[in-house]
Design a protein around this motif. Structure first.
Motif, PDB file in Angstrom:
ATOM      1  N   LEU B 421       0.817  -1.216   0.000  1.00  0.00           N
ATOM      2  CA  LEU B 421       0.000   0.000   0.000  1.00  0.00           C
ATOM      3  C   LEU B 421       0.852   1.267   0.000  1.00  0.00           C
ATOM      4  O   LEU B 421       0.364   2.339  -0.334  1.00  0.00           O
ATOM      5  N   ARG B 422       2.125   1.126   0.365  1.00  0.00           N
ATOM      6  CA  ARG B 422       3.023   2.282   0.359  1.00  0.00           C
ATOM      7  C   ARG B 422       3.480   2.636  -1.044  1.00  0.00           C
ATOM      8  O   ARG B 422       3.989   3.709  -1.280  1.00  0.00           O
ATOM      9  N   ARG B 423       3.326   1.713  -1.961  1.00  0.00           N
ATOM     10  CA  ARG B 423       3.773   1.960  -3.339  1.00  0.00           C
ATOM     11  C   ARG B 423       2.769   2.824  -4.090  1.00  0.00           C
ATOM     12  O   ARG B 423       1.594   2.904  -3.730  1.00  0.00           O
ATOM     13  N   LEU B 424       3.223   3.410  -5.200  1.00  0.00           N
ATOM     14  CA  LEU B 424       2.333   4.250  -5.993  1.00  0.00           C
ATOM     15  C   LEU B 424       1.398   3.425  -6.863  1.00  0.00           C
ATOM     16  O   LEU B 424       0.285   3.846  -7.171  1.00  0.00           O
ATOM     17  N   SER B 425       1.842   2.243  -7.280  1.00  0.00           N
ATOM     18  CA  SER B 425       1.007   1.433  -8.168  1.00  0.00           C
ATOM     19  C   SER B 425      -0.149   0.819  -7.379  1.00  0.00           C
ATOM     20  O   SER B 425      -0.053   0.620  -6.168  1.00  0.00           O
ATOM     21  N   PRO B 426      -1.259   0.522  -8.076  1.00  0.00           N
ATOM     22  CA  PRO B 426      -2.428  -0.018  -7.374  1.00  0.00           C
ATOM     23  C   PRO B 426      -2.099  -1.314  -6.643  1.00  0.00           C
ATOM     24  O   PRO B 426      -1.442  -2.195  -7.196  1.00  0.00           O
ATOM     25  N   ALA B 427      -2.559  -1.404  -5.413  1.00  0.00           N
ATOM     26  CA  ALA B 427      -2.321  -2.598  -4.585  1.00  0.00           C
ATOM     27  C   ALA B 427      -3.653  -3.310  -4.383  1.00  0.00           C
ATOM     28  O   ALA B 427      -4.714  -2.720  -4.528  1.00  0.00           O
ATOM     29  N   PRO B 428      -3.606  -4.604  -4.045  1.00  0.00           N
ATOM     30  CA  PRO B 428      -4.856  -5.286  -3.667  1.00  0.00           C
ATOM     31  C   PRO B 428      -5.505  -4.523  -2.514  1.00  0.00           C
ATOM     32  O   PRO B 428      -4.797  -3.993  -1.657  1.00  0.00           O
ATOM     33  N   ALA B 429      -6.838  -4.477  -2.506  1.00  0.00           N
ATOM     34  CA  ALA B 429      -7.549  -3.688  -1.492  1.00  0.00           C
ATOM     35  C   ALA B 429      -7.194  -4.168  -0.090  1.00  0.00           C
ATOM     36  O   ALA B 429      -7.110  -5.375   0.174  1.00  0.00           O
ATOM     37  N   TYR B 430      -6.994  -3.233   0.802  1.00  0.00           N
ATOM     38  CA  TYR B 430      -6.781  -3.530   2.218  1.00  0.00           C
ATOM     39  C   TYR B 430      -8.079  -4.127   2.774  1.00  0.00           C
ATOM     40  O   TYR B 430      -9.174  -3.635   2.469  1.00  0.00           O
ATOM     41  N   PRO B 431      -7.981  -5.184   3.575  1.00  0.00           N
ATOM     42  CA  PRO B 431      -9.214  -5.835   4.041  1.00  0.00           C
ATOM     43  C   PRO B 431      -9.973  -5.025   5.098  1.00  0.00           C
ATOM     44  O   PRO B 431      -9.434  -4.738   6.175  1.00  0.00           O
ATOM     45  N   VAL B 432     -11.187  -4.638   4.765  1.00  0.00           N
ATOM     46  CA  VAL B 432     -12.109  -4.013   5.726  1.00  0.00           C
ATOM     47  C   VAL B 432     -13.306  -4.946   5.851  1.00  0.00           C
ATOM     48  O   VAL B 432     -14.125  -5.053   4.940  1.00  0.00           O
ATOM     49  N   GLU B 433     -13.365  -5.651   6.962  1.00  0.00           N
ATOM     50  CA  GLU B 433     -14.439  -6.626   7.159  1.00  0.00           C
ATOM     51  C   GLU B 433     -15.677  -5.961   7.726  1.00  0.00           C
ATOM     52  O   GLU B 433     -15.563  -5.060   8.556  1.00  0.00           O
ATOM     53  N   ILE B 434     -16.820  -6.413   7.286  1.00  0.00           N
ATOM     54  CA  ILE B 434     -18.077  -5.963   7.877  1.00  0.00           C
ATOM     55  C   ILE B 434     -18.459  -6.985   8.942  1.00  0.00           C
ATOM     56  O   ILE B 434     -18.654  -8.171   8.637  1.00  0.00           O
ATOM     57  N   ALA B 435     -18.554  -6.523  10.178  1.00  0.00           N
ATOM     58  CA  ALA B 435     -18.824  -7.454  11.284  1.00  0.00           C
ATOM     59  C   ALA B 435     -20.215  -8.075  11.148  1.00  0.00           C
ATOM     60  O   ALA B 435     -21.110  -7.509  10.526  1.00  0.00           O
ATOM     61  N   GLY B 436     -20.368  -9.236  11.738  1.00  0.00           N
ATOM     62  CA  GLY B 436     -21.615  -9.990  11.622  1.00  0.00           C
ATOM     63  C   GLY B 436     -22.844  -9.212  12.077  1.00  0.00           C
ATOM     64  O   GLY B 436     -23.892  -9.247  11.435  1.00  0.00           O
ATOM     65  N   ARG B 437     -22.738  -8.499  13.188  1.00  0.00           N
ATOM     66  CA  ARG B 437     -23.868  -7.740  13.724  1.00  0.00           C
ATOM     67  C   ARG B 437     -24.360  -6.691  12.718  1.00  0.00           C
ATOM     68  O   ARG B 437     -25.566  -6.468  12.569  1.00  0.00           O
ATOM     69  N   LEU B 438     -23.407  -6.042  12.052  1.00  0.00           N
ATOM     70  CA  LEU B 438     -23.778  -5.009  11.080  1.00  0.00           C
ATOM     71  C   LEU B 438     -24.439  -5.644   9.848  1.00  0.00           C
ATOM     72  O   LEU B 438     -25.453  -5.149   9.347  1.00  0.00           O
ATOM     73  N   ARG B 439     -23.882  -6.755   9.396  1.00  0.00           N
ATOM     74  CA  ARG B 439     -24.512  -7.462   8.261  1.00  0.00           C
ATOM     75  C   ARG B 439     -25.935  -7.892   8.606  1.00  0.00           C
ATOM     76  O   ARG B 439     -26.849  -7.769   7.784  1.00  0.00           O
ATOM     77  N   ALA B 440     -26.089  -8.380   9.823  1.00  0.00           N
ATOM     78  CA  ALA B 440     -27.411  -8.851  10.246  1.00  0.00           C
ATOM     79  C   ALA B 440     -28.408  -7.690  10.280  1.00  0.00           C
ATOM     80  O   ALA B 440     -29.579  -7.839   9.889  1.00  0.00           O
TER      81      ALA B 440
END
Lengths: 449, 449
Positions: B421-440
């Protein structure tokens, strides 16, 4: 804390450093600086076919009020960076020079000065940073907005960009520049107050969401806004919301309230507009207009125009207020003459046309622009001179025209553009000829150095 | 005329219209709005791998001072658009709510709220336009400047962007955001005064051109600026100017003046820098540093770093102050809860995560960011909570930290980014998980409507 955006400290440090150098050498003779754009944005495939001059009113206000306040003088003294006698000179500094400029709303092209400042060197130098800042931004936005005006003839165009503009001043000045370039109004309340720009507004998704159901939200909004009722219908399901309006309109009519319009803000706007138009027309709501917003630019407007999409008006925000496809212009404010001698910068790719200059414009029999000629002021030509006196001895020659007057002039200017330049696609460059006298001056200067 | 950028009229008309609707329905219960970015700019090939939160200090100042001045109240009354009792309510309106936020300089990702406002509905609604305007712009610039900081380790980076920034406020706030993101200074004198940002400046081409020859200009500037002498050497011929410095340095040394640096501003900067370095070194001027400016961005900085180009510092203007490759972020300030009930917008492509939320961050053993978790505030997680209380009952909880403190924190944050993510070129997305309670919660809400 309020940011003092009228402070003369809104400048680059080197302006002050250079002024101290000028003072030490008693370099106080007359300088001529010109503001111009070096090239159209986009390189080989220009993203603009022309530019629209804007920002002059704010630039002249800045020059008239350019002075250091006592607290600024004390702060400068306390930095220890400058000599005491130089600080004293700054405290007394006022702008006493002349300005010649193209009226706001004038179409112009690269290399053509739109503002010429003639003043004692330190005054003209100190003004550089803020003059560029003011002229660049409004010219940038007016040039972008003009494309939208041309792409959506007969449509209501409203500036919605304040929230994503680059700060408050950008939001205000973008509202002004868009109106100048043919927009009908803005959502920006302060811009409405400052310049009399007509204000427009509908409702936000939060109003719908704060209610437990959409129909109740519509009813409540109708009661609060009976005279100018535009309902936002895309919060949950656009077509379902449109269907709800048929019985609602009947109930509201009983209270003397008429639904004036609906707003679409997401999805395929053209497709939703067609479906909503059919629903409304079938329900006897043929007079309810459709207003659209959301990530709009001139390309989409042109497509809608070509496909006769049934949208009556557009709220245009981010892509105009940031000029997102070309968020800056390659512009400059350059010294062209000092102490009666023409000056020329020769840096690679950034060489300038020296001397104090005028632009002459030629038209065909129908009044369409044909070509321009760039030359020295003492080399008059038969065309129409575009730079006119607007300030003498630090005072404006009359009040700035009302914004609506400038807007009418700008729309007239757009009407005089050659057909190819009115299109969104790149056109062959408009001819700007360099007059013989100016070419000869450059040859003499380059040969003689 | 000075533009009143602290006016509460810096808002969209519909905010006032909606407030009148809320008043009519006595809708004054607690609302929760969150500010977040929907997605990284650039689509499938993102132009940013992360974002840097900025603008909170100005946002909190705005909320603390949010009120209508008597002249604004009178003007609103005179427009005839609003009911008299509503105008009276506006005159009494103050922000009495709470704010939770990520500290400025925190790295964040799409869908993560960086500011949460909890307040009576009208107060939180009225604040929308200016809050977005302030948070969006500084976050935009800090996120751009952070890429430059990462691309040019060990180099002096200075903001030169005021003239091409979108207005004065943009220039000021860009200087602040750049400093926050690791820049060492700015040329913007007022930004230096307001936030103590170190000021830098050299000289302009006009100083050279106003003299009849370049060497005389150098000498005059040296006398005026003996303690911090940086000479601009590209006005006519860069290498020829560098050669002139060898004898000049000797003459100046006799007067106790040392040439500290030279500035390059045109042509192939890397090539000129190499040649100038050789000329200076051969002439015994090995300590004279090379400073470059002109159309710089992080891509060029990274190339110079990779090629070990002998440039010691950079003045960076237009492309940072306008975030030219991505001049806006797709951000929003959305109602997530009202009167204790979570709210969800479901518009196509713009659906939101409902409820009042918190972001938790997890690190590996070295302190490098591993993943985030987005959830409801009443669903605590073992990670580090990123949103913290910063305002209660309309008052800030302590003064904002000094800018240099925020800058140190931001630099530390950049150091904790995963390498890709420190590089200028596109990196795989950083993981942001949606917690179970919010999904529910989302499932329950979508199923139940």
């Amino acid at each position: 804390m309020s940011l003092p955006v009228d402070s003369v400290l809104l400048t680059d440090l080197y302006q002050l450093t250079m002024l101290q150098g000028y003072q030490a050498q008693r370099m106080n003779e007359t300088a001529v600086f010109e503001f111009f754009v070096r090239k159209l944005p986009g390189g080989a495939e220009p993203k603009r076919n022309f530019l629209l001059a804007a920002g002059l009113e704010q630039a002249l206000e800045f020059l008239e009020g350019m002075r250091f306040r006592p607290d600024e003088i004390e702060w400068l003294r306390a930095t220890g960076r400058f000599a005491p006698d130089f600080i004293d000179a700054l405290a007394a500094l006022r702008f006493s020079g002349d300005v010649d400029a193209m009226p706001e709303g004038t179409v112009f092209f690269p290399d053509e000065p739109i503002v010429r400042v003639t003043a004692p060197l330190p005054e003209a130098q100190l003004a550089e940073t803020r003059l560029i800042n003011l002229l660049h931004f409004q010219t940038l936005i007016a040039s972008k907005a003009a494309r939208m005006t041309l792409a959506a003839p007969g449509k209501l165009l409203v500036d919605f960009g304040l929230r994503r503009a680059h700060g408050a001043e950008a939001g205000l000045l973008a509202a002004r520049a868009a109106c100048l370039a043919g927009f009908s109004g803005t959502s920006d309340v302060l811009a409405g107050r400052l310049w009399g720009i007509p204000l427009y507004g509908t409702m936000a998704h939060s109003f719908i969401q704060a209610h437990d159901d959409e129909l109740t939200a519509f009813e409540h909004f109708a009661l609060a806004q009976p005279d100018n009722l535009v309902l936002l219908i895309d919060t949950y399901d656009t077509e379902a919301a449109a269907e709800k309006l048929i019985p609602l309109a009947e109930r509201l009519a009983a209270k003397g309230i008429r639904i004036q319009g609906v707003r679409l803000d997401s999805g395929d706007l053209a497709e939703h507009a067609r479906r909503v138009r059919r629903i409304l027309d079938r329900g006897g709501l043929g007079q309810v207009s459709i207003f659209a917003s959301g990530s709009l630019d001139e390309t989409l407007l042109a497509r809608h125009t070509a496909e006769a999409v049934p949208i009556d008006g557009y709220g245009i925000g981010t892509r105009m207020d940031t000029s997102s496809d070309a968020p800056y212009l390659d512009c400059a404010y350059k010294l062209q003459e000092y102490a009666g001698i023409p000056r020329r910068k020769r840096s690679e790719g950034k060489a300038t046309w020296p001397g104090r200059k005028q632009v002459y414009r030629y038209y065909d029999g129908e009044g369409t622009m044909q070509r321009d000629s760039l030359t020295l002021v003492d080399d008059p030509q038969p065309g129409e001179p575009l730079l006119r006196p607007v300030m003498r001895h630090g005072r404006r020659l009359g009040a700035s025209p009302p914004l609506q007057t400038l807007r009418s002039y700008a729309i007239e200017q757009l009407g005089r553009l050659p057909e190819a330049l009115r299109r969104l696609s790149p056109a062959p460059a408009y001819p700007v000829e360099i007059a013989g006298r100016l070419r000869a001056l450059v040859q003499a200067m380059d040969g003689g150095s």
